[in-house]
Enzyme design. Structure first.
Site, mmCIF file in Angstrom:
data_model
loop_
_atom_site.group_PDB
_atom_site.id
_atom_site.type_symbol
_atom_site.label_atom_id
_atom_site.label_comp_id
_atom_site.label_asym_id
_atom_site.label_seq_id
_atom_site.Cartn_x
_atom_site.Cartn_y
_atom_site.Cartn_z
ATOM 1 N N VAL A 112 5.282 -10.072 -7.949
ATOM 2 C CA VAL A 112 4.477 -9.295 -7.000
ATOM 3 C C VAL A 112 3.895 -8.085 -7.734
ATOM 4 O O VAL A 112 4.647 -7.224 -8.213
ATOM 5 C CB VAL A 112 5.335 -8.834 -5.793
ATOM 6 C CG1 VAL A 112 4.478 -8.038 -4.817
ATOM 7 C CG2 VAL A 112 5.985 -10.029 -5.105
ATOM 8 N N HIS B 118 7.837 -2.270 -8.088
ATOM 9 C CA HIS B 118 9.050 -2.238 -7.270
ATOM 10 C C HIS B 118 10.259 -2.204 -8.184
ATOM 11 O O HIS B 118 10.230 -2.743 -9.281
ATOM 12 C CB HIS B 118 9.136 -3.440 -6.334
ATOM 13 C CG HIS B 118 8.930 -4.763 -7.007
ATOM 14 N ND1 HIS B 118 7.681 -5.226 -7.357
ATOM 15 C CD2 HIS B 118 9.807 -5.711 -7.418
ATOM 16 C CE1 HIS B 118 7.795 -6.405 -7.946
ATOM 17 N NE2 HIS B 118 9.077 -6.720 -8.001
HETATM 18 P P1 AMP Z 1 9.411 -9.642 -9.182
HETATM 19 O O1 AMP Z 1 9.607 -10.962 -9.854
HETATM 20 O O2 AMP Z 1 10.104 -8.519 -9.878
HETATM 21 O O3 AMP Z 1 7.943 -9.364 -8.902
HETATM 22 O O4 AMP Z 1 10.165 -9.773 -7.796
HETATM 23 C C1 AMP Z 1 9.541 -9.978 -6.565
HETATM 24 C C2 AMP Z 1 10.635 -10.037 -5.517
HETATM 25 O O5 AMP Z 1 10.041 -9.934 -4.249
HETATM 26 C C3 AMP Z 1 11.458 -11.338 -5.527
HETATM 27 O O6 AMP Z 1 12.833 -11.035 -5.720
HETATM 28 C C4 AMP Z 1 11.188 -11.940 -4.129
HETATM 29 O O7 AMP Z 1 12.322 -12.568 -3.580
HETATM 30 C C5 AMP Z 1 10.772 -10.703 -3.335
HETATM 31 N N1 AMP Z 1 9.912 -10.961 -2.190
HETATM 32 C C6 AMP Z 1 8.797 -11.723 -2.154
HETATM 33 N N2 AMP Z 1 8.264 -11.701 -0.916
HETATM 34 C C7 AMP Z 1 9.055 -10.890 -0.167
HETATM 35 C C8 AMP Z 1 9.030 -10.456 1.188
HETATM 36 N N3 AMP Z 1 8.080 -10.848 2.038
HETATM 37 N N4 AMP Z 1 10.001 -9.628 1.618
HETATM 38 C C9 AMP Z 1 10.981 -9.230 0.766
HETATM 39 N N5 AMP Z 1 11.050 -9.594 -0.516
HETATM 40 C C10 AMP Z 1 10.110 -10.421 -0.987
#
Ligand code: AMP
Length: 123
Positions: free
Chosen positions: A103, A107
């Protein structure tokens, strides 16, 4: 370095209220919510409300107020979720292709509640 932010990314949509989230804590500059696919008993995501792609983008361009708010909120969440003690936790932020960032909105993952293994699996 020029950063290009995609306003349609899923966390931008969560911040706009288009998609629901399980909020742990919210401040004027920061939202912390539960990861939808938790990898540990505690797995939350701390997200600044500003449009930052990666940690280095945030660290370079966010205001001092946003940066302090973000980090103080992480500290409060660690206390609140009872992971700030000796058992501890892991804070991770992935960036870009090599970091396997899914994403493209900065974060911080905060994971705890079990031993988390080695930081990086060498493959
Ligand atoms: P990253 O690979 O560091 O970008 O992690 C993205 C994180 O966002 C993953 O651990 C997903 O499980 C989490 N994620 C994706 N969509 C959502 C959502 N709608 N609500 C909460 N977490 C999410």
């Amino acid at each position: 370095m020029t950063y290009t932010y995609d306003p349609q990314n899923i966390f931008a949509r969560i911040l706009r209220g288009d998609i629901p989230n399980k909020t742990v804590m919210e401040t004027p500059h920061t939202l912390v919510f539960h990861d939808i696919r938790p990898q540990a008993p505690v797995h939350v995501l701390a997200v600044p409300k500003g449009a930052y792609v990666t940690y280095d983008h945030f660290a370079a361009e966010a205001s001092a107020e946003e940066i302090v708010d973000f980090h103080r909120t992480v500290a409060k969440v660690c206390q609140m979720l009872d992971i700030a003690g000796p058992e501890g936790y892991r804070a991770i932020t992935n960036a870009g292709e090599h970091g396997m960032q899914e994403v493209p909105h900065f974060h911080m993952h905060i994971l705890g509640g079990r031993p988390l293994g080695r930081l990086v699996e060498l493959i």
